[in-house]
Scaffold this motif. Structure first.
Motif, mmCIF file in Angstrom:
data_model
loop_
_atom_site.group_PDB
_atom_site.id
_atom_site.type_symbol
_atom_site.label_atom_id
_atom_site.label_comp_id
_atom_site.label_asym_id
_atom_site.label_seq_id
_atom_site.Cartn_x
_atom_site.Cartn_y
_atom_site.Cartn_z
ATOM 1 N N PRO B 14 0.838 -1.207 0.000
ATOM 2 C CA PRO B 14 0.000 0.000 0.000
ATOM 3 C C PRO B 14 0.872 1.256 0.000
ATOM 4 C CG PRO B 14 -0.745 -1.569 1.648
ATOM 5 C CD PRO B 14 0.587 -2.061 1.162
ATOM 6 N N MET B 15 0.357 2.283 -0.579
ATOM 7 C CA MET B 15 1.112 3.528 -0.699
ATOM 8 C C MET B 15 0.181 4.724 -0.747
ATOM 9 S SD MET B 15 4.029 3.007 -3.554
ATOM 10 C CE MET B 15 3.982 1.232 -3.702
ATOM 11 N N HIS B 16 0.704 5.900 -0.435
ATOM 12 C CA HIS B 16 -0.077 7.118 -0.633
ATOM 13 C C HIS B 16 0.331 7.766 -1.950
ATOM 14 C CE1 HIS B 16 3.523 8.301 1.667
ATOM 15 N NE2 HIS B 16 3.495 9.385 0.921
ATOM 16 N N GLY B 17 -0.487 8.709 -2.406
ATOM 17 C CA GLY B 17 -0.320 9.288 -3.736
ATOM 18 C C GLY B 17 1.054 9.842 -4.019
ATOM 19 N N TYR B 18 1.551 10.609 -3.103
ATOM 20 C CA TYR B 18 2.838 11.264 -3.301
ATOM 21 C C TYR B 18 3.951 10.247 -3.513
ATOM 22 C CZ TYR B 18 6.425 14.859 -2.523
ATOM 23 O OH TYR B 18 7.467 15.736 -2.659
ATOM 24 N N GLU B 19 3.925 9.194 -2.718
ATOM 25 C CA GLU B 19 4.954 8.165 -2.841
ATOM 26 C C GLU B 19 4.782 7.379 -4.144
ATOM 27 O OE1 GLU B 19 4.980 5.263 0.268
ATOM 28 O OE2 GLU B 19 6.838 4.329 -0.448
ATOM 29 N N LEU B 20 3.523 7.135 -4.468
ATOM 30 C CA LEU B 20 3.176 6.448 -5.710
ATOM 31 C C LEU B 20 3.843 7.148 -6.888
ATOM 32 C CD1 LEU B 20 1.515 3.974 -6.226
ATOM 33 C CD2 LEU B 20 -0.535 5.341 -5.813
ATOM 34 N N ARG B 21 3.741 8.454 -6.911
ATOM 35 C CA ARG B 21 4.308 9.220 -8.017
ATOM 36 C C ARG B 21 5.832 9.059 -8.074
ATOM 37 N NH1 ARG B 21 6.254 14.844 -9.033
ATOM 38 N NH2 ARG B 21 5.625 15.357 -11.161
ATOM 39 N N LYS B 22 6.462 9.091 -6.912
ATOM 40 C CA LYS B 22 7.918 8.935 -6.888
ATOM 41 C C LYS B 22 8.330 7.564 -7.385
ATOM 42 C CE LYS B 22 9.056 9.982 -2.705
ATOM 43 N NZ LYS B 22 9.886 10.141 -1.489
ATOM 44 N N ARG B 23 7.623 6.545 -6.904
ATOM 45 C CA ARG B 23 7.945 5.174 -7.301
ATOM 46 C C ARG B 23 7.696 4.955 -8.786
ATOM 47 N NH1 ARG B 23 8.094 1.333 -3.310
ATOM 48 N NH2 ARG B 23 8.828 0.103 -5.067
ATOM 49 N N LEU B 24 6.626 5.559 -9.262
ATOM 50 C CA LEU B 24 6.286 5.472 -10.670
ATOM 51 C C LEU B 24 7.407 6.093 -11.514
ATOM 52 C CD1 LEU B 24 3.774 3.992 -11.032
ATOM 53 C CD2 LEU B 24 2.480 6.101 -10.793
ATOM 54 N N LEU B 25 7.909 7.220 -11.049
ATOM 55 C CA LEU B 25 8.987 7.879 -11.785
ATOM 56 C C LEU B 25 10.242 7.024 -11.773
ATOM 57 C CD1 LEU B 25 9.918 10.334 -13.360
ATOM 58 C CD2 LEU B 25 10.572 11.398 -11.193
ATOM 59 N N ALA B 26 10.506 6.398 -10.624
ATOM 60 C CA ALA B 26 11.706 5.562 -10.532
ATOM 61 C C ALA B 26 11.590 4.336 -11.438
ATOM 62 C CB ALA B 26 11.913 5.115 -9.082
ATOM 63 N N LEU B 27 10.386 3.790 -11.512
ATOM 64 C CA LEU B 27 10.188 2.569 -12.296
ATOM 65 C C LEU B 27 10.051 2.861 -13.784
ATOM 66 C CD1 LEU B 27 9.685 -0.481 -12.355
ATOM 67 C CD2 LEU B 27 7.275 -0.031 -11.900
ATOM 68 N N LEU B 28 9.341 3.937 -14.111
ATOM 69 C CA LEU B 28 9.008 4.204 -15.518
ATOM 70 C C LEU B 28 9.779 5.388 -16.092
ATOM 71 C CD1 LEU B 28 5.140 3.830 -15.144
ATOM 72 C CD2 LEU B 28 6.763 2.074 -15.890
ATOM 73 N N GLY B 29 10.648 5.962 -15.285
ATOM 74 C CA GLY B 29 11.382 7.150 -15.723
ATOM 75 C C GLY B 29 12.184 6.913 -16.992
ATOM 76 N N ALA B 30 12.516 5.655 -17.261
ATOM 77 C CA ALA B 30 13.298 5.349 -18.452
ATOM 78 C C ALA B 30 12.452 5.444 -19.713
ATOM 79 C CB ALA B 30 13.898 3.947 -18.331
ATOM 80 N N ILE B 31 11.153 5.398 -19.559
ATOM 81 C CA ILE B 31 10.323 5.416 -20.757
ATOM 82 C C ILE B 31 9.409 6.624 -20.864
ATOM 83 C CG2 ILE B 31 10.302 2.957 -21.278
ATOM 84 C CD1 ILE B 31 7.699 2.779 -19.661
ATOM 85 N N ARG B 32 9.099 7.263 -19.762
ATOM 86 C CA ARG B 32 8.259 8.453 -19.850
ATOM 87 C C ARG B 32 8.465 9.357 -18.629
ATOM 88 N NH1 ARG B 32 2.545 9.254 -19.441
ATOM 89 N NH2 ARG B 32 3.308 10.857 -18.062
ATOM 90 N N ALA B 33 7.956 10.578 -18.737
ATOM 91 C CA ALA B 33 8.115 11.535 -17.655
ATOM 92 C C ALA B 33 7.169 11.175 -16.507
ATOM 93 C CB ALA B 33 7.817 12.937 -18.159
ATOM 94 N N ALA B 34 7.297 11.880 -15.405
ATOM 95 C CA ALA B 34 6.449 11.625 -14.251
ATOM 96 C C ALA B 34 5.017 12.020 -14.560
ATOM 97 C CB ALA B 34 6.963 12.409 -13.053
ATOM 98 N N PHE B 35 4.075 11.274 -13.986
ATOM 99 C CA PHE B 35 2.679 11.674 -14.078
ATOM 100 C C PHE B 35 2.480 12.884 -13.173
ATOM 101 C CE2 PHE B 35 2.458 7.168 -15.224
ATOM 102 C CZ PHE B 35 1.638 7.227 -16.332
ATOM 103 N N SER B 36 1.598 13.767 -13.585
ATOM 104 C CA SER B 36 1.338 14.958 -12.774
ATOM 105 C C SER B 36 0.340 14.609 -11.675
ATOM 106 C CB SER B 36 0.780 16.069 -13.651
ATOM 107 O OG SER B 36 -0.488 15.691 -14.152
ATOM 108 N N TYR B 37 0.377 15.400 -10.608
ATOM 109 C CA TYR B 37 -0.597 15.199 -9.547
ATOM 110 C C TYR B 37 -2.012 15.447 -10.056
ATOM 111 C CZ TYR B 37 3.420 15.190 -6.475
ATOM 112 O OH TYR B 37 4.611 14.879 -5.879
ATOM 113 N N GLY B 38 -2.107 16.320 -11.024
ATOM 114 C CA GLY B 38 -3.406 16.646 -11.599
ATOM 115 C C GLY B 38 -4.084 15.471 -12.284
ATOM 116 N N SER B 39 -3.319 14.443 -12.594
ATOM 117 C CA SER B 39 -3.954 13.243 -13.118
ATOM 118 C C SER B 39 -3.921 12.127 -12.075
ATOM 119 C CB SER B 39 -3.269 12.776 -14.404
ATOM 120 O OG SER B 39 -1.920 12.489 -14.183
ATOM 121 N N LEU B 40 -2.894 12.152 -11.238
ATOM 122 C CA LEU B 40 -2.748 11.087 -10.253
ATOM 123 C C LEU B 40 -3.895 11.057 -9.242
ATOM 124 C CD1 LEU B 40 -1.105 8.824 -9.009
ATOM 125 C CD2 LEU B 40 0.205 10.544 -7.757
ATOM 126 N N TYR B 41 -4.151 12.183 -8.583
ATOM 127 C CA TYR B 41 -5.151 12.185 -7.523
ATOM 128 C C TYR B 41 -6.572 11.926 -8.023
ATOM 129 C CZ TYR B 41 -1.528 13.447 -4.192
ATOM 130 O OH TYR B 41 -0.420 13.423 -3.400
#
Lengths: 237, 237
Positions: B14-41
């Motif tokens: 389980p994770m909260h939104g802010y951490e989710l975004r960081k983890r997403l960037l770490a995992l997918l940063g090689a293929i795309r930019a970070a998702f914005s909070y405006g779409s995440l939340y």
DNA sequence: GTTAGCATGTAAGGAGTTACATGATTTT
DNA sequence: AAAATCATGTAACTCCTTACATGCTAAC
């Protein structure tokens, strides 16, 4: 992006929507899928309303000096549905130049948008080309470094597939930086500080079979709209 | 895409939104930019309303058996603003499985979406992995062939930059097909027609330094929903 | 006291896609 | 007569971004 691509293509010659889409696919198919008609036609409409392009109904003629364009021996609308041919206006040309020159680092982040910029490099000036290439390189280098850091931070607790994705992404970024380096060297080589030299860009960079850029005549102020477009030296690929 | 990525990440813990975004960037940063909070939340909100995830306010506890979760000695909201921790529901797990299994050739065309699918390969079954890889390979091969044809059709009257774009696109496609071939060989190698063998996928394909896939335990029917998540190895980040 | 990082959200808008609607002409 | 190709267009929708709004804590 679509607008930029349309402006870029119409530099070459006037075209109707359907043909525009085919040519766009041929030119940009290596980097993205075809644009849909659902975005193409509304975009053309908007561009016409803004005065970036004019519509020339081939049967009637607009008001341009297009008298010798369609002799009756070759009627442009031989049958089919009436097609609307669009021609670039001076405003459109200016807008294209601004879009190219104003390409900032935000634009450089988008893979496809960079590709569109690159595809129309021959319609802009060397300084703009260099700026776009360098902005892109900086972006890709940043991504490369982020991946490297992520990989060295004990692999950021990724599983095997996550790791493989990073590894492949890193290789992709490294390869693109090398490519951009070659392109930048090419661009710099053709303006060696003073009056133009016109050496062989794309040559001598270790790729023997690559097609060298022929002397693309600086179009930044080419004035004439070169309706000859009849091959400068592109035929024996 | 974002929904799939969230579902994939929440499989881990389980994770909260802010951490989710960081983890997403770490995992997918090689293929795309970070998702914005405006779409995440808003996406998290929608997913919660659909029952794919549940919100656990770490101070109060939801109604799950989360009694020993937050002992007062280590309050999860030590300060900061109250964070909402999201946990995957069985419905969310099922939806994730459907999104992975239902990945068709249309999905395979999207570079980034394929990357997200790939990133969560260890959360799906070998047959699905193989189908996704093969669909992607078919797509890239099609693109490769289109470029080859365009290049042989007298270069489709492209200028030097257009040609260079095609050439680079062709190389990119060829390289990706090779990569996919290796991955597919790996996947096939680990289920040699009968009872699992668990050899070293990613190995013996000519890349000595590559990390071999450890025996990722087929999670397709892992059954238990692992509510232990009480930090298995997250502390010394 | 101000910047930086953590944390969550809403509103407006951009840039495209799919699905639908229409219609002519050429090829099978 | 059916299907493919040419040709243009609209409406609804998807999915994401940017800009804004809020608020708390730690460090400088």
């Amino acid at each position: 992006m679509l607008e930029l691509a349309i402006l870029g293509l119409l530099h070459e010659s006037p075209m109707h929507g359907y043909e525009l889409r085919k040519r766009l696919l041929a030119l940009l198919g290596a980097i993205r899928a075809a644009f849909s008609y659902g975005s193409l036609y509304p975009t053309l409409k908007r561009m016409r309303q803004r005065g970036l392009i004019v519509e020339e109904t081939p049967g009637g003629g607009v008001d341009k000096g297009a008298a010798a364009k369609a002799p009756p021996e070759k009627p442009l609308l031989t049958g089919r549905r009436a097609r609307k041919v669009y021609r670039l206006t001076p405003e459109g040309k200016e807008h294209f130049a601004q879009l190219m020159a104003g390409a900032d680092s935000a634009h450089a982040a988008d893979e496809a948008l960079f590709g569109v910029h690159f595809a129309f490099f021959s319609r802009t000036d060397p300084a703009t080309r260099l700026r776009i290439l360098e902005a892109r390189r900086r972006r890709v280098e940043e991504r490369r470094e982020r991946i490297r850091e992520a990989l060295s931070r004990t692999a950021e607790r990724l599983d095997a597939y996550g790791l493989e994705l990073q590894r492949h992404g890193l290789e992709t970024a490294e390869r693109e930086v090398r490519w951009l380096n070659e392109l930048i060297a090419s661009e710099e080589g053709r303006r060696p500080r003073q009056h133009t030299d016109f050496g062989e860009p794309f040559a001598e960079t270790g790729r023997p079979g690559a097609a060298p850029v022929q002397g693309t005549p600086d179009p930044a102020e080419s004035a004439g709209d070169s309706n000859k477009q009849g091959k400068g030296g592109m035929r024996d690929g």
